[in-house]
Design an enzyme around this catalytic site. Structure first.
Site, PDB file in Angstrom:
ATOM      1  N   GLU A  98      -1.562 -11.926  -5.413  1.00 53.81           N
ATOM      2  CA  GLU A  98      -2.874 -11.777  -6.037  1.00 53.81           C
ATOM      3  C   GLU A  98      -3.187 -10.293  -6.073  1.00 53.81           C
ATOM      4  O   GLU A  98      -2.871  -9.560  -5.143  1.00 53.81           O
ATOM      5  CB  GLU A  98      -3.971 -12.491  -5.232  1.00 53.81           C
ATOM      6  CG  GLU A  98      -3.904 -13.996  -5.249  1.00 53.81           C
ATOM      7  CD  GLU A  98      -3.091 -14.575  -4.103  1.00 53.81           C
ATOM      8  OE1 GLU A  98      -2.827 -15.785  -4.117  1.00 53.81           O
ATOM      9  OE2 GLU A  98      -2.700 -13.813  -3.184  1.00 53.81           O
ATOM     10  N   ALA A 154       0.845  -1.201   0.000  1.00 56.66           N
ATOM     11  CA  ALA A 154       0.000   0.000   0.000  1.00 56.66           C
ATOM     12  C   ALA A 154       0.877   1.245   0.000  1.00 56.66           C
ATOM     13  O   ALA A 154       1.944   1.265   0.613  1.00 56.66           O
ATOM     14  CB  ALA A 154      -0.921   0.009   1.214  1.00 56.66           C
ATOM     15  N   TYR A 187       3.344  -4.085 -10.574  1.00 60.03           N
ATOM     16  CA  TYR A 187       3.875  -5.447 -10.472  1.00 60.03           C
ATOM     17  C   TYR A 187       4.522  -5.884 -11.788  1.00 60.03           C
ATOM     18  O   TYR A 187       5.591  -6.504 -11.777  1.00 60.03           O
ATOM     19  CB  TYR A 187       2.775  -6.425 -10.054  1.00 60.03           C
ATOM     20  CG  TYR A 187       2.132  -6.069  -8.736  1.00 60.03           C
ATOM     21  CD1 TYR A 187       2.892  -5.587  -7.667  1.00 60.03           C
ATOM     22  CD2 TYR A 187       0.769  -6.185  -8.538  1.00 60.03           C
ATOM     23  CE1 TYR A 187       2.303  -5.249  -6.463  1.00 60.03           C
ATOM     24  CE2 TYR A 187       0.171  -5.852  -7.339  1.00 60.03           C
ATOM     25  CZ  TYR A 187       0.944  -5.386  -6.305  1.00 60.03           C
ATOM     26  OH  TYR A 187       0.366  -5.052  -5.108  1.00 60.03           O
ATOM     27  N   ASN A 228      -7.677  -3.715 -10.801  1.00 58.54           N
ATOM     28  CA  ASN A 228      -6.705  -2.768 -10.252  1.00 58.54           C
ATOM     29  C   ASN A 228      -5.539  -2.601 -11.229  1.00 58.54           C
ATOM     30  O   ASN A 228      -4.439  -3.119 -11.027  1.00 58.54           O
ATOM     31  CB  ASN A 228      -6.214  -3.227  -8.876  1.00 58.54           C
ATOM     32  CG  ASN A 228      -5.423  -2.166  -8.153  1.00 58.54           C
ATOM     33  OD1 ASN A 228      -4.947  -1.205  -8.749  1.00 58.54           O
ATOM     34  ND2 ASN A 228      -5.272  -2.352  -6.846  1.00 58.54           N
TER      35      ASN A 228
END
Length: 155
Positions: free
Chosen positions: A106, A73, A118, A111
């Protein structure tokens, strides 16, 4: 902008991490769970600090030669500024040091911003977990990173 530093999460960081966790996720980890992770050798949490203010964090659970990225986050006002990418690079280095050959995570199908971070960090889509998220219901993309750099898309 002040310089950022990435350091291992300590119990002193947990209240800030828990607050960001609550603000970011629909099913956040509790402060107690984060504290337990900070004290458990199987987990490795890294925090990104500006002065002593938390701007992001990332977590990893290690088992044998694999790692599961548990959560990542970044404060909303710092998104899109490379904080997530820096955290992922540091997490990958930590995983390699600890002998992990591959990392999994995951991410919500919808998103796109997180998936981009990633992918930029070398993760590739490896599958779909149907109904993985509950609040709100959504599938997850399973992403894979091989620490030897041999990852090819599996989809």
């Amino acid at each position: 902008m002040k310089p950022l530093r990435i350091v291992p999460m300590t119990p002193e960081h947990v209240p800030q991490v828990a607050a960001l966790e609550q603000a970011t996720f629909s099913e956040p980890w509790s402060e107690q769970s984060l504290l337990q992770a900070a004290l458990d050798e199987r987990y490795r949490y890294l925090v990104c600090l500006e002065d002593e203010r938390l701007v992001g964090y990332a977590g990893l659970l290690l088992a044998s030669d694999e790692g599961q990225v548990t959560n990542v986050a970044v404060r909303p006002q710092r998104r899109g500024q490379g904080v997530g990418t820096r955290l992922m690079e540091a997490l990958k280095e930590e995983a390699k040091k600890r002998g992990a050959k591959r990392l999994f995570l995951e991410v919500r199908v919808g998103n796109a911003a997180a998936r981009h971070v990633y992918e930029k960090s070398g993760f590739v889509a490896a599958g779909i977990r149907r109904g993985f998220y509950r609040k709100p219901p959504e599938d997850a993309v399973v992403m894979l990173y091989e620490t030897d750099g041999q990852t090819d898309s599996l989809l």
